[in-house]
Design a protein around this motif. Structure first.
Motif, mmCIF file in Angstrom:
data_model
loop_
_atom_site.group_PDB
_atom_site.id
_atom_site.type_symbol
_atom_site.label_atom_id
_atom_site.label_comp_id
_atom_site.label_asym_id
_atom_site.label_seq_id
_atom_site.Cartn_x
_atom_site.Cartn_y
_atom_site.Cartn_z
ATOM 1 N N UNK A 38 0.821 -1.207 0.000
ATOM 2 C CA UNK A 38 0.000 0.000 0.000
ATOM 3 C C UNK A 38 0.859 1.262 0.000
ATOM 4 N N UNK A 39 1.988 1.247 0.693
ATOM 5 C CA UNK A 39 2.893 2.407 0.695
ATOM 6 C C UNK A 39 3.446 2.670 -0.701
ATOM 7 N N UNK A 40 3.722 1.590 -1.438
ATOM 8 C CA UNK A 40 4.236 1.743 -2.807
ATOM 9 C C UNK A 40 3.120 2.181 -3.746
ATOM 10 N N UNK A 41 1.960 1.550 -3.629
ATOM 11 C CA UNK A 41 0.841 1.877 -4.514
ATOM 12 C C UNK A 41 0.412 3.337 -4.368
ATOM 13 N N UNK A 42 0.407 3.837 -3.135
ATOM 14 C CA UNK A 42 -0.035 5.215 -2.894
ATOM 15 C C UNK A 42 1.007 6.250 -3.277
ATOM 16 N N UNK A 43 2.252 5.804 -3.508
ATOM 17 C CA UNK A 43 3.297 6.747 -3.876
ATOM 18 C C UNK A 43 4.136 7.230 -2.711
ATOM 19 N N UNK A 44 3.836 6.761 -1.481
ATOM 20 C CA UNK A 44 4.670 7.171 -0.346
ATOM 21 C C UNK A 44 6.079 6.600 -0.473
ATOM 22 N N UNK A 45 6.205 5.410 -1.013
ATOM 23 C CA UNK A 45 7.509 4.834 -1.333
ATOM 24 C C UNK A 45 7.646 4.847 -2.854
ATOM 25 N N UNK A 46 8.481 5.733 -3.373
ATOM 26 C CA UNK A 46 8.581 5.911 -4.813
ATOM 27 C C UNK A 46 9.598 4.948 -5.407
ATOM 28 N N UNK A 47 9.533 4.777 -6.744
ATOM 29 C CA UNK A 47 10.450 3.880 -7.435
ATOM 30 C C UNK A 47 11.892 4.269 -7.139
ATOM 31 N N UNK A 48 12.718 3.258 -6.829
ATOM 32 C CA UNK A 48 14.120 3.487 -6.533
ATOM 33 C C UNK A 48 14.434 3.628 -5.062
ATOM 34 N N UNK A 49 13.418 3.757 -4.210
ATOM 35 C CA UNK A 49 13.654 3.886 -2.769
ATOM 36 C C UNK A 49 14.297 2.616 -2.225
ATOM 37 N N UNK A 50 15.373 2.775 -1.461
ATOM 38 C CA UNK A 50 16.050 1.642 -0.838
ATOM 39 C C UNK A 50 15.371 1.311 0.488
ATOM 40 N N UNK A 51 14.988 0.053 0.653
ATOM 41 C CA UNK A 51 14.362 -0.381 1.897
ATOM 42 C C UNK A 51 15.432 -0.842 2.892
#
Length: 469
Positions: A38-51
């Motif tokens: 959900x964090x990725x889908x909503x855009x809070x975690x954007x493409x390229x973010x290192x976890x």
């Protein structure tokens, strides 16, 4: 279960984990997968973010490391994450596409491909390097009090710089004590309307958001008739008015300066009735085929309140404007504004002060005046070649032109333009609801709005939208 984790890069990561019944490992993993997805889908975690590494995230969340590793693996398999040796676990590019599709679906209408809406400069021409240099100098030299509650009049550095500039470039008669900083000319108008209270006369064709601001401030607006000399002054013996709002340097939207006899008449109206003239110096810096027209305020500083802004000279993103006020309304305006500055950033004020004092503002205005004149000439030449039946008016100054259209074609032309992906406004949009519809059909074309790279394509869309003879 904890919901905050450290990303491993010194950044907090919030995950909304629903506590599983009985604390089962499978339930914890499912909650973690759902929260990350959900964090990725909503855009809070954007493409390229290192976890965070699985060990670090498990420690922060208070769960088993295998639970995090399995959640990561599941999301990698689904395409939400990527995992490469040596580069860690990252949000995948697919997530960018998914978020973009979600945003596209939620948009209420497609964004126009081109825009000729008036009132905006070419934002691609913002002088970034010069502005950054001024910001660096201003912050370095800023006194400590600049970072505390501010004076509602505005920073003294900016008021001094604006007073000097307006006296030199616009013929305004003022000193820093008569200047109050605002967030824009519209904000200044709202403050003035709240301060003077009462009906306000406005030009029969004018900015609709100005009428809305006046209405929000509790003022009833009364339209003034426009002719070849500009707005006609109200009858001093008629309805009691608190103010008259004018664009005397370049009437918006019809174009042209207020005739000298009308300037004198409005000042006399203010002296006779006790009202004030509110001068919106719309496009005052941009003139091409005529001599500069000085500010009306220079004729009568105690009868005219002058409004200015950098929205069209620099950028609407720089939320700084100013009011040059008659002495008798300063305290009332400050009472409305508040006991401290809560509207305009002190650092932006200091930066603009340096930008003006160093001559960067003058250089930018001169450069943009040349660019916009070329744009205007290109617009006129293109229309002459492709739509010679369309008459172009109001082009001696300013950042827009009025294209007169055959009777009954305005609405259809605006609709046709929208179908081609072009945003443009019809002239009737700017008519006061109680004023006469005594102007021909037309378009108000803001030729300053597109970037130079898109200007030719924008004009092509305009020509395709125009009615044929």
């Amino acid at each position: 279960m904890k919901s905050w984790a450290n990303s491993g890069l010194g950044r907090d990561l919030h995950l909304d984990l629903a506590a599983p019944a009985g604390g089962r490992t499978s339930g914890v993993r499912a909650a973690l997968v759902s929260a990350l997805r959900e964090s990725i889908r909503s855009g809070r975690l954007v493409a390229g973010t290192t976890l965070p590494p699985s060990r670090a995230l498990a420690l922060d969340l208070g769960v088993a490391r295998n639970t995090v590793a399995e959640a990561y693996s599941e999301l990698v398999a689904e395409g939400w994450l990527t995992a490469r040796q040596g580069s860690g676990t990252r949000v995948a590019d697919r997530a960018r596409e998914t978020a973009h599709r979600a945003q596209t679906r939620s948009a209420s209408a497609p964004r126009p491909a081109w825009s000729l809406l008036p009132g905006s400069p070419d934002v691609a021409e913002f002088p970034r390097a010069a502005w950054m240099a001024s910001a660096r100098r201003a912050l370095t030299a800023a006194p400590h009090d600049a970072f505390g509650p501010g004076d509602p009049r505005g920073r003294p550095e900016l008021r001094r710089a604006v007073a000097e500039y307006l006296a030199r470039a616009r013929g305004v008669r003022t000193d820093p004590d008569r200047i109050v900083v605002s967030a824009s000319s519209g904000h200044g108008l709202w403050l003035l309307a709240r301060a003077v209270q009462g009906p306000v006369a406005v030009e029969g064709y004018g900015l609709h958001f100005h009428r809305e601001l006046l209405g929000d401030a509790g003022a009833v607006t009364v339209p003034l008739h426009l002719d070849a000399h500009g707005a006609q002054p109200p009858d001093a013996t008629g309805t009691r008015l608190s103010a008259a709002l004018l664009t005397p340097a370049h009437q918006f939207p019809t174009g042209g300066p207020l005739h000298p006899s009308r300037r004198t008449a409005f000042v006399e109206w203010a002296r006779t009735t006790g009202g004030i003239v509110i001068e919106d110096d719309y496009d005052g810096e941009f003139r091409y085929d005529r001599q500069p027209v000085g500010a009306l305020q220079g004729l009568a500083p105690e009868q005219v309140a002058y409004l200015g802004t950098v929205s069209k000279t620099l950028s609407p993103a720089i939320r700084v404007g100013w009011m040059v006020l008659p002495e008798h309304v300063i305290d009332d305006v400050l009472a409305v504004k508040g006991v401290y500055e809560r509207w305009v950033s002190a650092t932006d004020q200091l930066t603009l002060a340096d930008f003006i004092e160093r001559g960067a503002f003058d250089r930018h205005v001169r450069r943009m005046r040349t660019l916009y004149r070329r744009r205007r000439d290109t617009l006129v030449e293109t229309l002459a070649a492709r739509s010679p039946h369309v008459h172009v008016t109001g082009i001696a100054a300013g950042l827009h032109a009025v294209l007169e259209l055959p009777a009954g074609t305005e609405a259809a032309t605006v609709g046709r333009a929208a179908g081609l992906g072009l945003a443009v406004e019809g002239l009737r949009t700017f008519r006061h609801p109680d004023g006469p519809a005594d102007r021909p059909d037309g378009l108000v074309v803001g030729y300053s709005t597109p970037s130079s790279a898109r200007f030719a394509a924008t004009l092509d869309a305009l020509c395709r939208a125009l009615p044929t003879p």
